[in-house]
Design an enzyme around this catalytic site. Structure first.
Site, PDB file in Angstrom:
ATOM      1  N   TYR A 167      -4.107 -13.265  -2.666  1.00 58.60           N
ATOM      2  CA  TYR A 167      -5.388 -12.948  -2.017  1.00 58.60           C
ATOM      3  C   TYR A 167      -6.481 -13.903  -2.458  1.00 58.60           C
ATOM      4  O   TYR A 167      -7.509 -13.467  -2.965  1.00 58.60           O
ATOM      5  CB  TYR A 167      -5.836 -11.527  -2.373  1.00 58.60           C
ATOM      6  CG  TYR A 167      -4.864 -10.449  -2.010  1.00 58.60           C
ATOM      7  CD1 TYR A 167      -4.393 -10.322  -0.705  1.00 58.60           C
ATOM      8  CD2 TYR A 167      -4.418  -9.545  -2.959  1.00 58.60           C
ATOM      9  CE1 TYR A 167      -3.514  -9.317  -0.361  1.00 58.60           C
ATOM     10  CE2 TYR A 167      -3.530  -8.531  -2.632  1.00 58.60           C
ATOM     11  CZ  TYR A 167      -3.090  -8.429  -1.329  1.00 58.60           C
ATOM     12  OH  TYR A 167      -2.219  -7.432  -1.002  1.00 58.60           O
ATOM     13  N   TYR A 216      -3.936   1.300   4.327  1.00 59.44           N
ATOM     14  CA  TYR A 216      -3.237   0.107   3.826  1.00 59.44           C
ATOM     15  C   TYR A 216      -1.826   0.527   3.409  1.00 59.44           C
ATOM     16  O   TYR A 216      -1.647   1.501   2.674  1.00 59.44           O
ATOM     17  CB  TYR A 216      -3.973  -0.496   2.624  1.00 59.44           C
ATOM     18  CG  TYR A 216      -3.191  -1.628   1.995  1.00 59.44           C
ATOM     19  CD1 TYR A 216      -3.195  -2.897   2.570  1.00 59.44           C
ATOM     20  CD2 TYR A 216      -2.397  -1.415   0.868  1.00 59.44           C
ATOM     21  CE1 TYR A 216      -2.444  -3.922   2.038  1.00 59.44           C
ATOM     22  CE2 TYR A 216      -1.640  -2.435   0.328  1.00 59.44           C
ATOM     23  CZ  TYR A 216      -1.664  -3.683   0.905  1.00 59.44           C
ATOM     24  OH  TYR A 216      -0.913  -4.698   0.381  1.00 59.44           O
ATOM     25  N   ASP A 256       2.392   7.967   2.284  1.00 60.42           N
ATOM     26  CA  ASP A 256       2.476   6.791   1.421  1.00 60.42           C
ATOM     27  C   ASP A 256       1.693   7.111   0.154  1.00 60.42           C
ATOM     28  O   ASP A 256       0.464   7.031   0.127  1.00 60.42           O
ATOM     29  CB  ASP A 256       1.909   5.577   2.161  1.00 60.42           C
ATOM     30  CG  ASP A 256       1.935   4.307   1.305  1.00 60.42           C
ATOM     31  OD1 ASP A 256       2.217   4.422   0.095  1.00 60.42           O
ATOM     32  OD2 ASP A 256       1.662   3.235   1.856  1.00 60.42           O
ATOM     33  N   LYS A 309       3.876   1.619  -7.504  1.00 61.40           N
ATOM     34  CA  LYS A 309       2.772   1.375  -8.436  1.00 61.40           C
ATOM     35  C   LYS A 309       2.949   2.011  -9.830  1.00 61.40           C
ATOM     36  O   LYS A 309       3.460   1.355 -10.703  1.00 61.40           O
ATOM     37  CB  LYS A 309       1.446   1.758  -7.784  1.00 61.40           C
ATOM     38  CG  LYS A 309       1.111   0.789  -6.627  1.00 61.40           C
ATOM     39  CD  LYS A 309      -0.350   0.451  -6.526  1.00 61.40           C
ATOM     40  CE  LYS A 309      -0.612  -0.796  -5.716  1.00 61.40           C
ATOM     41  NZ  LYS A 309      -0.702  -0.618  -4.261  1.00 61.40           N
TER      42      LYS A 309
HETATM   43  C1  LIG Z   1      -0.085  -1.178  -3.090  1.00 63.19           C
HETATM   44  C2  LIG Z   1       0.277  -0.354  -1.925  1.00 63.19           C
HETATM   45  C3  LIG Z   1       1.334  -0.710  -1.084  1.00 63.19           C
HETATM   46  C4  LIG Z   1       2.124  -1.994  -1.259  1.00 63.19           C
HETATM   47  O1  LIG Z   1       2.817  -2.025  -2.465  1.00 63.19           O
HETATM   48  P1  LIG Z   1       3.350  -3.456  -3.020  1.00 63.19           P
HETATM   49  O2  LIG Z   1       4.111  -3.080  -4.236  1.00 63.19           O
HETATM   50  O3  LIG Z   1       2.130  -4.259  -3.302  1.00 63.19           O
HETATM   51  O4  LIG Z   1       4.187  -4.031  -1.956  1.00 63.19           O
HETATM   52  C5  LIG Z   1       1.631   0.138  -0.035  1.00 63.19           C
HETATM   53  N1  LIG Z   1       0.951   1.275   0.166  1.00 63.19           N
HETATM   54  C6  LIG Z   1      -0.075   1.655  -0.625  1.00 63.19           C
HETATM   55  C7  LIG Z   1      -0.767   2.936  -0.349  1.00 63.19           C
HETATM   56  C8  LIG Z   1      -0.463   0.843  -1.686  1.00 63.19           C
HETATM   57  O5  LIG Z   1      -1.496   1.209  -2.451  1.00 63.19           O
END
Ligand SMILES: *Cc1c(COP(=O)(O)O)cnc(C)c1O
Length: 422
Positions: free
Chosen positions: A16, A144, A238, A267
């Protein structure tokens, strides 16, 4: 001492980043608890927990020991045809912790890939059920879900980081969250009209993270469950950001009392130690793939799927969650963030200040100079990296009150919160 930085810099492509104009990255020597120690000896208090991963702080001895023990046993074996205790134990424990019958765990290495897998599961669920044409998704403005091509199509097209790519990939239905009766009716109407082509709704429950730290009520999630059921589309949560305590509950879905059909995790799954993700499916989803027909199988299997080191780290992280101290820590952090960020309401350009669990947000009217602010925060001994219109804190849960005070004081100072409000 930082010879490696200058020598490697022409060869490393940073994330980024407009590399021509961005400030140089800060060279890190080591990490410890809630601290990042730079090569020049400066210690930064970490307000971001390395993109929300390091929930128990860095170098936690319990996680470090689990990884070290696994490293000598078997750092990696392929997951096709072979099994190992770290992954099988982790899958069983995740299934027990997740609500409802979210019992079937598919491992991958990154968040984006777990979202891709969830999307594949949803599309193939309908194919395996003999329903054709359901291959699109409904996602939400401000959302996102990752940086890979398919996940880009379900991110907010304007607010997200991918607007340049519009038109490159198939378009999805990215619409307003049902925050009120009007937007709920609009989504209901969309699903009534287009439901035949929709595989699933996908949402970040409770807070849309990278799209701007936008918080919504649990009622919105209950509405989504009702609408998904009414129109017979699947519901994907998600929880890559919200999972593992960040919003005050171990999982946002469990706190909200809404069980999705598929959930994605990553994460903080390994406590910020190693890359790992999972798409976890409910029984109904899994059963659509359970067949004598080889074609009905889920054809996916990342090379480093269920890496034993990462699974060992995740298992140790779950031990720490089960010990339970995190709950009081998140409550303590929420209070400190609310008190410490509230004075910023009076700062120039600030339109909102909000907190949810161990997340504190100061939102500006327009995008901030992230690089410039980041440098000023570093000069005050803090690692805080603003994003779009928001300056935010998502510290490790082990952060001390004094360290939290340093973070919020730095934000007040740099943003110019009125002295009387501090
Ligand atoms: C960070 C994130 C992703 C992507 O995860 P990566 O490990 O960076 O590919 C997808 N969804 C959410 C809600 C996120 O915070």
């Amino acid at each position: 001492m930082t010879d490696w930085l200058d020598r490697g810099a022409p060869h490393v492509w940073r994330p980024y980043c407009q590399m021509k104009t961005a400030p140089a990255p800060l060279p890190v020597a080591r990490t410890d608890g809630a601290r990042i120690i730079l090569e020049d000896g400066r210690e930064l208090v970490d307000g971001i927990a390395s993109w929300w991963t390091a929930c128990h702080g860095y170098n936690h001895p319990h996680i470090a020991k689990a990884v070290a023990d696994q490293l000598v046993r078997a750092p990696h074996v392929m997951f096709g045809g072979l099994a190992h205790a770290p992954a099988y134990d982790l899958a069983r424990r995740l299934a027990a912790l997740l609500p409802g019958d979210l019992d079937h765990v598919f491992f991958a290495e990154s968040g984006s890939v777990s979202v891709e897998i969830a999307m594949k599961m949803a599309i193939q669920f309908w194919i395996n059920r003999g329903v054709s044409g359901r291959s699109k998704f409904v996602s939400f403005l401000g959302g996102y879900h990752g940086d890979t091509l398919a996940t880009m199509t379900i991110c907010d097209p304007e607010e997200g980081m991918h607007s340049l790519f519009s038109g490159v990939m198939p378009s999805q239905h990215v619409v307003a969250l049902p925050l009120d009766r009007d937007s709920e009716a609009a989504l209901d109407a969309l699903l009534a009209e287009k439901g035949y082509e929709i595989a699933a709704l996908i949402v970040e429950p409770r807070i849309q993270g990278a799209g701007g730290m936008l918080i919504h009520d649990d009622e919105v999630l209950r509405r989504l469950r009702v609408l998904a059921d009414r129109h017979e589309v699947l519901l994907i949560f998600d929880e890559i950001f919200t999972g593992f305590g960040r919003t005050g509950d171990l999982f946002a879905c469990q706190g909200a009392g809404v069980t999705p059909d598929i959930i994605t995790l990553s994460k903080a799954l390994t406590g910020g130690t190693l890359p790992l993700s999972a798409a976890v499916a409910s029984r109904r989803i899994f059963e659509a793939f359970w067949s004598d027909d080889a074609e009905a199988a889920l054809m996916h299997g990342p090379t480093y799927m269920a890496n034993p080191l990462a699974c060992a780290a995740a298992g140790a992280s779950l031990d720490l969650f089960e010990a339970g101290d995190w709950k009081a820590d998140v409550a303590r952090i929420e209070l400190a963030l609310r008190r410490g960020l509230e004075p910023c309401r009076g700062a120039a350009g600030v339109v909102d200040v909000r907190t949810l669990g161990a997340i504190g947000v100061v939102e500006f009217e327009t995008a901030v100079d992230a690089g410039g602010l980041c440098q000023q925060f570093a000069e005050l001994g803090c690692w805080i990296r603003p994003m779009g219109k928001v300056v935010y804190l998502t510290p490790p849960f082990v952060i001390t009150d004094a360290e939290l005070g340093r973070l919020t004081a730095a934000i007040q100072k740099v943003l110019g919160a009125p002295a009387a409000a501090r």
